[in-house]
Design an enzyme around this catalytic site. Structure first.
Site, mmCIF file in Angstrom:
data_model
loop_
_atom_site.group_PDB
_atom_site.id
_atom_site.type_symbol
_atom_site.label_atom_id
_atom_site.label_comp_id
_atom_site.label_asym_id
_atom_site.label_seq_id
_atom_site.Cartn_x
_atom_site.Cartn_y
_atom_site.Cartn_z
ATOM 1 N N GLU A 113 49.701 44.521 67.855
ATOM 2 C CA GLU A 113 49.490 44.775 66.438
ATOM 3 C C GLU A 113 48.087 45.296 66.138
ATOM 4 O O GLU A 113 47.140 44.985 66.846
ATOM 5 C CB GLU A 113 49.676 43.475 65.653
ATOM 6 C CG GLU A 113 51.132 43.091 65.503
ATOM 7 C CD GLU A 113 51.288 41.691 64.932
ATOM 8 O OE1 GLU A 113 50.287 40.957 64.849
ATOM 9 O OE2 GLU A 113 52.429 41.348 64.587
ATOM 10 N N VAL A 114 48.001 46.053 65.046
ATOM 11 C CA VAL A 114 46.704 46.456 64.524
ATOM 12 C C VAL A 114 46.589 45.797 63.149
ATOM 13 O O VAL A 114 47.519 45.903 62.340
ATOM 14 C CB VAL A 114 46.591 47.982 64.396
ATOM 15 C CG1 VAL A 114 45.198 48.362 63.901
ATOM 16 C CG2 VAL A 114 46.888 48.658 65.729
ATOM 17 N N ILE A 120 48.464 46.176 59.777
ATOM 18 C CA ILE A 120 48.520 47.524 59.179
ATOM 19 C C ILE A 120 49.212 48.532 60.081
ATOM 20 O O ILE A 120 49.475 49.653 59.684
ATOM 21 C CB ILE A 120 47.104 48.056 58.841
ATOM 22 C CG1 ILE A 120 46.194 47.982 60.070
ATOM 23 C CG2 ILE A 120 46.513 47.331 57.658
ATOM 24 C CD1 ILE A 120 44.885 48.724 59.885
ATOM 25 N N MET A 176 51.118 49.371 64.315
ATOM 26 C CA MET A 176 51.534 48.913 65.635
ATOM 27 C C MET A 176 50.901 49.850 66.655
ATOM 28 O O MET A 176 51.102 51.059 66.611
ATOM 29 C CB MET A 176 53.070 48.977 65.702
ATOM 30 C CG MET A 176 53.668 48.103 66.771
ATOM 31 S SD MET A 176 53.171 46.376 66.583
ATOM 32 C CE MET A 176 53.390 45.842 68.262
ATOM 33 N N GLY A 177 50.123 49.283 67.568
ATOM 34 C CA GLY A 177 49.515 50.099 68.620
ATOM 35 C C GLY A 177 50.290 49.941 69.907
ATOM 36 O O GLY A 177 51.304 49.242 69.944
ATOM 37 N N GLU A 178 49.773 50.578 70.922
ATOM 38 C CA GLU A 178 50.465 50.560 72.198
ATOM 39 C C GLU A 178 50.459 49.153 72.808
ATOM 40 O O GLU A 178 51.402 48.746 73.487
ATOM 41 C CB GLU A 178 49.751 51.536 73.120
ATOM 42 C CG GLU A 178 50.526 51.917 74.337
ATOM 43 C CD GLU A 178 49.642 52.729 75.271
ATOM 44 O OE1 GLU A 178 48.830 53.530 74.763
ATOM 45 O OE2 GLU A 178 49.748 52.524 76.479
ATOM 46 N N PHE A 179 49.367 48.421 72.554
ATOM 47 C CA PHE A 179 49.220 47.124 73.219
ATOM 48 C C PHE A 179 49.524 45.942 72.300
ATOM 49 O O PHE A 179 49.457 44.807 72.712
ATOM 50 C CB PHE A 179 47.796 46.970 73.760
ATOM 51 C CG PHE A 179 47.469 48.001 74.806
ATOM 52 C CD1 PHE A 179 47.852 47.808 76.126
ATOM 53 C CD2 PHE A 179 46.786 49.157 74.472
ATOM 54 C CE1 PHE A 179 47.550 48.749 77.088
ATOM 55 C CE2 PHE A 179 46.490 50.099 75.426
ATOM 56 C CZ PHE A 179 46.865 49.903 76.742
ATOM 57 N N ASP A 205 44.597 64.303 73.816
ATOM 58 C CA ASP A 205 45.676 63.917 72.901
ATOM 59 C C ASP A 205 45.235 64.116 71.461
ATOM 60 O O ASP A 205 45.498 63.286 70.597
ATOM 61 C CB ASP A 205 46.076 62.456 73.156
ATOM 62 C CG ASP A 205 47.406 62.115 72.467
ATOM 63 O OD1 ASP A 205 48.112 63.046 72.035
ATOM 64 O OD2 ASP A 205 47.706 60.923 72.343
#
Ligand code: AMP
Length: 884
Positions: free
Chosen positions: A585-586, A578, A580-583, A697
């Site tokens: 896939e999400v 669903i 793309m995260g920093e580390f 943030d």
């Protein structure tokens, strides 16, 4: 197809049974169709980007019986720029394609008989900047189309008034992101304060107003209506019309100053806001005490000071033949202490008067308006005195000539004030060494004497005094002369220079000491302030759980163990990617933990090949999230650390991140729904701030939305990354647009800087995901914010919400509201939705309803001046009127 158009002009009835003309083409059975329909020349009229709105119907190929693969369901839109308004033939290849247009709405049969004719409306935009005009063309490649209307338009930012400057109707720029800079001109009766400027955005909205104008003197800020009678405005920078100060009035509109009532005055130095005043009455109770040739005069202040506090006194001194008669001004040799004019005290000592003489002293009282009120108008009081007999004043200068070893000639001048006829002089002298133990006296009628019988090479000290009928005057100061040498007068009465030096250095030392004391005390107070500051910051709410920084753990796995539950990978069922995260896939998926019902979850995984630091950073988000438990904070279900890949499992938020969610649903929520979202975020942030956690943030992209529109704060990653990186302040990682100035400049991240970011989130929410500060670059954003610019209210934004945003963007962080105050405020708004109704409207100049208008409306305008003269100049003041 270029010579004979296949497009046909056909009249049909629209859904309201009104005949309309259409262009139709329907060659669906033959292959290789290329049918063009061209418009007349369209003048550009200064537009740089034009919009083409096409209304058409398209038949669904499936609905046409017997058609093969030749049927199409699109057509193409072309344009050609040209200076020629009557081009008869344009090559196909000269046209540039704008877009392929497909039916979006429906493929409806043009079933005019049944009056069903659903139209498709498509809008395309294209940059036209090179020629005076252009042609549009429609290319059919084998569809069944009816073109119903083509509307060509461009956008302007409409004429508007902002900060009292008029900005003309302005054509938007050529590109979707370009801003057109426009200079405004001050509205009538106003003056430029700072060059007024604004930008016209591509959508026809005005952005970033800078500078502006101020109403001219006599005109009011609120809409530049002129000040009414009884009011005035002196400077354009004054905030508005003010009521005339006491003892003044204005009978006409647009007064820049109020005139004083008769008998009242204003000095040149008095500001227009000051009451009109009067000169003082006469000083009172003047008494004189004569002491030989001096007089002490004392009086009491005037009974009426005229409404001012700048009363001063001056003395007139007259010398008279007989008491109080035939008087002339005294000479300049009379001394007044402390002075003769500009006196602030009510006591003067007049000395060096003549003995036995009649004097008259007149004490005048004056103030700042004595001159303005007319010459000779000062009030005064006088007294006549006669001085007593007095001895002569001392001889002031003595000199020696013809000095020999045993004698010298002494001469002097008559005393300044003999106070009578001098009968004789007396000379007293002695050897300096002997002091005054033995001295000699000589007397003479003349102003010189030969002194003989002196010892050689000896210093003698001489004093001279005069005698009148009133007796001896004082001896002169000592004059020293030495025999058998040139006359050598020494400084007899000067100040001892050693003492002078000492006292000068004494003052210096004193100054030094006091300066030191000042510096020390300043330092002390500053120190104690910083101490207090830090104490305030460290002040924690007792009994509230405090967030523990996982980076304080030596062993990061221990932190994870303490704050997150380990989940068995077999209970997780991954379904789809669903995001793309920093580390890595999400994904979304399902989680079934024994004894609980299956729930939807989001699964973040750490991509393979990670470093130790990456593992630590990845898991830190879970260690932080695991400490929170609040309906507006994303909930951690658990982690997978025992097998690869590492995973963080959180509750699933169906609507994804808030910014994209709002952009997708532009304009579709009620204000209450938006405020509800904001309330949720504020509630989550209050919880975080109570836990002493600073997010750093906070932005709409880091808020997740579930299927019930509940907003939850997420993304607990950035904070750590920044703090551990000494270069962080200089990296691009600081989200400039969302961050408070003090956090950008010196990395002062606090709950108050989170409040600033919250204000930006409010703006993002109310503007449905617009980018804060649009396409301005970071450097310009920082500069604008530093100079005091703040984001304007988004379209249809309730005034109260914009005010709350502005409060969050106070430069001083201590002035910003707390999350708990924000929460209270939003709750209040939700309870009283009426308060949300007032939206920010562009300012216009609306004249205030004046007393005059009101009197006119009830037919009593003839009483206007009477009322004004009595001080009733505003509708407000009328409320206080009584029967009397
Ligand atoms: P993040 O690394 O947290 O910024 O996540 C990247 C993207 O994944 C987000 O922008 C969301 O679109 C999506 N996402 C992350 N967490 C969730 C969640 N709990 N529910 C739904 N979508 C999520």
């Amino acid at each position: 197809s270029t010579c004979v158009s296949v497009w046909e002009e056909v009249s049909i009835m629209d859904e309201k049974n009104i005949p309309i003309r259409t262009y139709q083409v329907c060659n669906v059975l033959e292959p290789n169709q290329n049918n063009w329909l061209r418009t007349d020349w369209i003048p550009r009229s200064g537009a740089q980007r034009v919009y083409v709105e096409v209304k058409f119907t398209l038949r669904d190929c499936n609905s046409l019986p017997g058609v093969t693969g030749t049927c199409k369901e699109t057509f193409n839109l072309y344009y050609h720029e040209s200076n020629e308004d009557r081009e008869s033939y344009i090559k196909e290849s000269s046209f540039i394609k704008v877009d392929t247009v497909a039916a979006d709405e429906s493929f409806t049969q043009v079933d005019v008989g049944d009056r069903i004719m659903k139209l498709n409306t498509e809008v395309r935009d294209v940059k036209v900047t090179t020629r005076k005009g252009f042609y549009l063309a429609f290319q059919d490649v084998g569809a069944c189309i009816a073109l119903v209307s083509v509307r060509v338009f461009y956008k302007t930012c409409p004429l508007t008034i902002r900060n009292l400057a008029t900005f003309p109707d302005t054509v938007t720029g050529a590109d979707t992101s370009s801003l057109v800079e426009v200079r405004g001109s001050c509205v009538n009766q106003s003056e430029e304060r700072e060059e007024p400027k604004m930008y016209c955005g591509a959508d026809g909205e005005w952005l970033v107003p800078i500078g502006g104008c101020l109403c001219s003197p006599g005109y009011e800020e609120k809409g530049s209506a002129s000040c009414t009678a009884g009011f005035y405005k002196a400077k354009s920078s004054d905030p508005g019309c003010s009521k005339c100060p006491p003892h003044s009035h204005s009978l006409r509109d647009a007064a820049t100053v109020c005139d004083c009532h008769s008998g009242y005055f204003r000095s040149d130095a008095d500001p227009p806001s000051m009451a009109c005043t009067q000169p003082p009455s006469a000083p009172q109770q003047l008494i004189s005490v004569v002491n030989e040739t001096s007089v002490v005069l004392e009086w009491t202040p005037p009974r009426r000071l005229g409404g001012r506090s700048d009363t001063s006194y001056s003395l007139e001194c007259l010398i008279c033949q007989t008491a109080g008669r035939l008087c002339l001004p005294c000479g300049s040799d009379v001394l007044f202490s402390p002075s003769q004019t500009g006196l602030k005290t009510t006591k003067v000592v007049v000395s060096e008067l003549r003995a036995h003489t009649h004097y008259t002293f007149i004490v005048h009282a004056r103030n700042g308006v004595s001159l303005a009120s007319g010459a000779g108008a000062t009030q005064s009081v006088s007294v006549s005195v006669t001085t007593n007999q007095a001895a002569p004043s001392p001889v002031s200068f003595v000199q020696a000539t013809d000095v020999t070893r045993h004698s010298l000639s002494l001469s002097w001048q008559q005393p300044d004030r003999p106070n009578g006829v001098i009968l004789e002089y007396e000379v007293k002298f002695y050897e300096k060494d002997q002091k005054e133990r033995s001295y000699r006296i000589m007397r003479t009628f003349s102003q010189s004497v030969d002194v003989t019988g002196l010892s050689p090479l000896t210093v003698y000290v001489f004093h001279v005094r005069a005698r009148t009928a009133a007796g001896y005057g004082e001896f002169s100061a000592p004059f020293e002369f030495s025999t058998n040498s040139d006359p050598f007068p020494l400084i007899g009465e000067g100040v001892n220079s050693a003492f002078l030096l000492l006292s000068v250095s004494g003052v210096g030392i004193l100054l030094l000491i006091s300066a030191a004391v000042f510096i020390i005390s300043r330092r002390r107070s500053k120190y104690s302030k910083t101490k207090q500051d830090s104490e305030e910051e460290k002040h924690l709410n007792p009994g509230v759980k405090i967030y523990v920084d996982p980076f304080t753990y030596e062993d990061p796995d221990q932190a994870i163990h303490d704050f997150a539950k380990e989940i068995d990978v077999s209970s997780i069922h991954i379904e789809k990617v669903i995001g793309m995260g920093e580390f890595g896939e999400v994904c979304s998926g399902r989680l079934r933990v024994q004894g609980k019902r299956e729930i939807y979850v989001a699964i973040k995984s750490l991509k393979a090949g990670y470093s130790d630091k990456q593992r630590r950073d990845f898991l830190s988000e879970a260690s932080i999230m695991g400490q929170f438990d609040h309906p507006n904070i994303i909930r951690l279900e658990g982690v997978v650390t025992r097998c690869k890949p590492l995973m963080i499992i959180t509750e699933y938020m169906e609507n994804g991140s808030l910014d994209s969610f709002l952009r997708k649903h532009d304009g579709q929520f009620t204000v209450i729904q938006l405020v509800g979202m904001l309330r949720g975020i504020a509630s989550g942030m209050k919880y975080l701030s109570d836990m002493n956690y600073v997010h750093r943030d906070l932005a709409a992209r880091n808020i997740l939305v579930n299927s019930n529109l509940v907003c939850k704060v997420s993304d607990f990653g950035l904070s750590r990354v920044l703090e551990d990186d000494p270069e962080a302040a200089y990296t691009t990682r600081i989200p400039i647009r969302w961050t408070a100035p003090e956090a950008i400049t010196y990395r002062k991240f606090t709950t108050s800087s989170d409040v600033w970011s919250y204000g930006i989130v409010m703006w993002e929410v109310v503007s449905y995901g617009e980018r804060p500060y649009w396409d301005m670059n970071n450097q310009d954003v920082m500069k604008a914010v530093e100079e005091g610019y703040r984001l304007p209210a988004p379209m249809d934004c309730p005034v109260v919400l914009h005010q709350l945003m502005l409060d969050c963007w106070e430069r001083e962080r201590a002035e910003r509201p707390t999350f708990s105050q924000i929460l209270n405020m939003l709750d209040k708004l939700i309870r009283n939705p009426g308060t949300l109704r007032r939206t920010v409207v562009p300012e216009v100049c609306v004249p205030e309803r004046s007393m005059c208008e009101w009197l006119q409306s009830i037919g009593l305008e003839r009483y206007r001046d009477t009322l004004a003269a009595a001080g009733y100049t505003s509708l407000d003041s009328l409320l206080g009127i009584t029967h009397q």
